[in-house]
Scaffold this active site. Structure first.
Site, short mmCIF file in Angstrom:
data_model
loop_
_atom_site.label_atom_id
_atom_site.label_comp_id
_atom_site.label_asym_id
_atom_site.label_seq_id
_atom_site.Cartn_x
_atom_site.Cartn_y
_atom_site.Cartn_z
N ASP A 116 -4.00 2.86 55.05
CA ASP A 116 -4.89 1.76 55.45
C ASP A 116 -5.74 1.24 54.30
OD1 ASP A 116 -3.93 2.07 58.05
OD2 ASP A 116 -5.50 3.52 58.56
N LYS A 123 -2.68 -2.26 51.87
CA LYS A 123 -1.37 -2.49 51.25
C LYS A 123 -0.75 -3.79 51.77
CE LYS A 123 0.02 1.44 52.91
NZ LYS A 123 -1.24 1.92 53.47
N GLY A 140 0.60 0.36 60.07
CA GLY A 140 0.07 -0.89 60.59
C GLY A 140 -0.48 -1.66 59.40
N HIS A 141 0.23 -2.68 58.98
CA HIS A 141 -0.17 -3.44 57.79
C HIS A 141 -0.67 -4.82 58.23
CE1 HIS A 141 2.69 -0.82 55.14
NE2 HIS A 141 1.76 -0.12 55.76
N GLN A 170 1.71 4.31 54.66
CA GLN A 170 0.82 5.48 54.57
C GLN A 170 0.22 5.56 53.15
OE1 GLN A 170 4.18 6.20 56.28
NE2 GLN A 170 2.99 5.29 57.90
N GLY A 173 -12.25 -9.42 50.72
CA GLY A 173 -12.16 -9.93 52.08
C GLY A 173 -10.71 -9.86 52.51
#
Ligand code: GDP
Ligand code: IMO
Ligand code: MG
Length: 446
Positions: A13, A16, A40-41, A223, A414
């Site tokens: 997290d 990436k 979860g990207h 990951q 951001g």
């Protein structure tokens, strides 16, 4: 042209998705090489947020080919949902390709992941419960189903009749769960096979051809380094190899194909799931980081544990991945803090420890030794060059670069594409020497 690996330098997290999307502008091919729908990207483009689990974060560029490589594990139901969601908003998946040798997550994998976590009690790993560990376990045990098997109805039927029989014994006898009906599972997966068939390719051949044509290939890790099965905080890890070396195995390319490795790290640290985390902070600062950073899992919605930047694991990640440069994300989250701590070493049983200990029980006893830096009392959101940054923020970045002995090529302020400072184009820019002759890092002297 350059072939570049993007990897997480912490516990996942790190951002990436954002960095891969940014770099995809210059890439012809983006390859996911390991992991599954545990990832979860997030990619934010203007007012739209995309949460990708398996599809590479290059998919938003219509001409970029996106490959889900051999080292991944694919839950077809989730992948089809992801494809449908993109197509529904007119994002084409015509350039999406799936490796025929990736392994398939089956219903019994999800059931066993859930049940074994429960059985572990206080020893649980805190998995995403997406069946990742059991899918990779079957791959190693050589009872796995691959995408290529899904494409052959007769073969799948005979393989699954045997496998489901075997898994039912485990579900019933070990976990007290109801057995699966083989015919129902076979019918369900044959349906998925027809949906996925047009996407299936010999992915390593496709990647090789792209390389021969001197096209830019980006390898997108899921990951992070500390979640790596071999090099992370075992057993509190995932079941694949997120590290840069995993890109060669997972994509099916030789190490000579790789030109650069970019690590992505947050300006602080987060972790989701169980396991040691020396710089974790509770209380006001922990809440601040979690709230300001919106630190809730992209896949499971779980609250992420938060803490200060840990330069010991950062340095370790630089070493394990042979990192050429780093992207530091979420610097904006630290805006407004009076002071910021960075872990420069650990205290372990009365001695100072500079290296990440591989034993998680020892790692759990490590206490951070902090150096405190002054914060900056203004927003960095609109900074677009290093010169725009408050001097304390620039000093903070320099401090991290020096501690980890790695150049910082990108600073993210951001979630959206424009909130980024590109210090040095990590794909086309000159590959600088890591250290000056006298050993000083050269990085931020732009
Ligand atoms: P990944 O798994 O490494 O791709 O990271 P995630 O997408 O799971 O989590 C990163 C989160 O931080 C996402 O919600 C991103 O939109 C967000 N994000 C990425 N970069 C920045 C940044 O520089 N600042 C802020 N505030 N948010 C960011
Ligand atoms: P991205 O790609 C953060 C963590 C889980 C758990 C451990 C094992 O978005 O950075 P698993 O389901 O893989 O068997 O869980 O790994 N984990 C992640 N943490 N980001 C991820 O992916 C993760 N994928 C798995 O929380 O601690
Ligand atoms: Mg994520």
């Amino acid at each position: 042209m350059a072939n570049v690996i993007v990897i997480g330098a912490q516990w996942g997290d790190e951002g990436k998705g954002k960095i891969t999307d940014l770099l995809s502008r210059s890439a012809d091919v983006v390859v996911r090489y390991q992991g599954g729908v545990n990832a979860g990207h997030t990619v934010v483009v203007k007012d739209k947020t995309f949460k990708l689990h398996l599809i590479p974060s290059g998919i938003l560029y219509p001409d970029t080919e996106c490959i889900i490589g051999s080292g991944t594990v694919i839950d077809p139901q989730v992948l089809i949902e992801e494809i449908d969601q993109l197509e529904a908003i007119a994002i084409s998946t015509d350039n999406l390709f799936i490796s025929q040798t990736a392994h398939v997550t089956m219903p019994y994998h999800r059931m066993i992941d859930n049940a074994s976590e429960e059985r572990r009690g206080s020893h649980k790993i805190g998995t995403t419960k997406r069946g990742i560990g059991p899918t990779y376990a079957d791959k190693s045990e050589r009872t796995g189903i691959r995408i290529i098997d899904l494409m052959d109805a007769e073969g799948l039927r005979s393989q699954l009749e045997w496998t489901i029989n075997y898994k039912n014994a485990i579900l019933e006898k070990l976990y007290d769960l109801p057995p699966l009906n083989p015919n129902e599972v076979i019918a369900e997966y044959l349906g998925y096979a027809e949906r996925l068939r047009p996407y299936v390719v010999d992915s390593s051949l496709k990647i090789y051809q792209a390389k021969q044509q001197r096209r830019n290939i980006l390898f997108e890790g899921a990951q992070g380094t500390l979640l790596d099965l071999d090099h992370g905080t075992y057993p509190y890890v995932t079941s694949s190899n997120p590290v840069a070396g995993g890109a060669c195995v997972g994509a099916g390319v030789g190490p000579t194909a790789i030109d650069r490795t970019i690590g992505v790290a947050k300006a602080y640290t987060t972790r989701v799931g169980e396991g040691p985390f020396p710089t974790e902070v509770d209380g006001e600062i922990g809440e601040f980081l979690c709230d300001r950073g919106a630190e809730f899992g992209t896949t499971t919605g779980r609250r992420r544990r938060c803490g200060w930047f840990d330069a010991v694991i950062g340095r370790y990640a630089v070493r394990i991945n042979g990192m050429d440069c780093m992207a530091i994300t979420k610097l904006d989250v630290l805006d407004g803090l009076e002071e910021i701590k960075v872990c420069v070493a650990y205290e372990l049983d009365g001695t100072t420890c500079q290296e990440f200990p591989s034993n998680s029980r020892i790692f759990a006893r490590c206490r951070p030794i902090y150096q405190t830096l002054p914060g900056w009392q203004r927003s960095t959101a609109d900074c677009r060059t290093l010169e725009d940054l408050p001097p304390q923020a620039l000093d903070y970045l320099k401090f991290l670069a020096e501690l980890m002995e790695v150049p910082i090529a990108i600073v993210s302020l951001g979630a959206s594409r424009d909130r980024t400072i590109i210090v040095e184009d990590p794909i086309h820019g000159p590959k600088r020497a890591l250290l000056d002759e006298d050993g000083t890092p050269v990085k931020l002297e732009i």
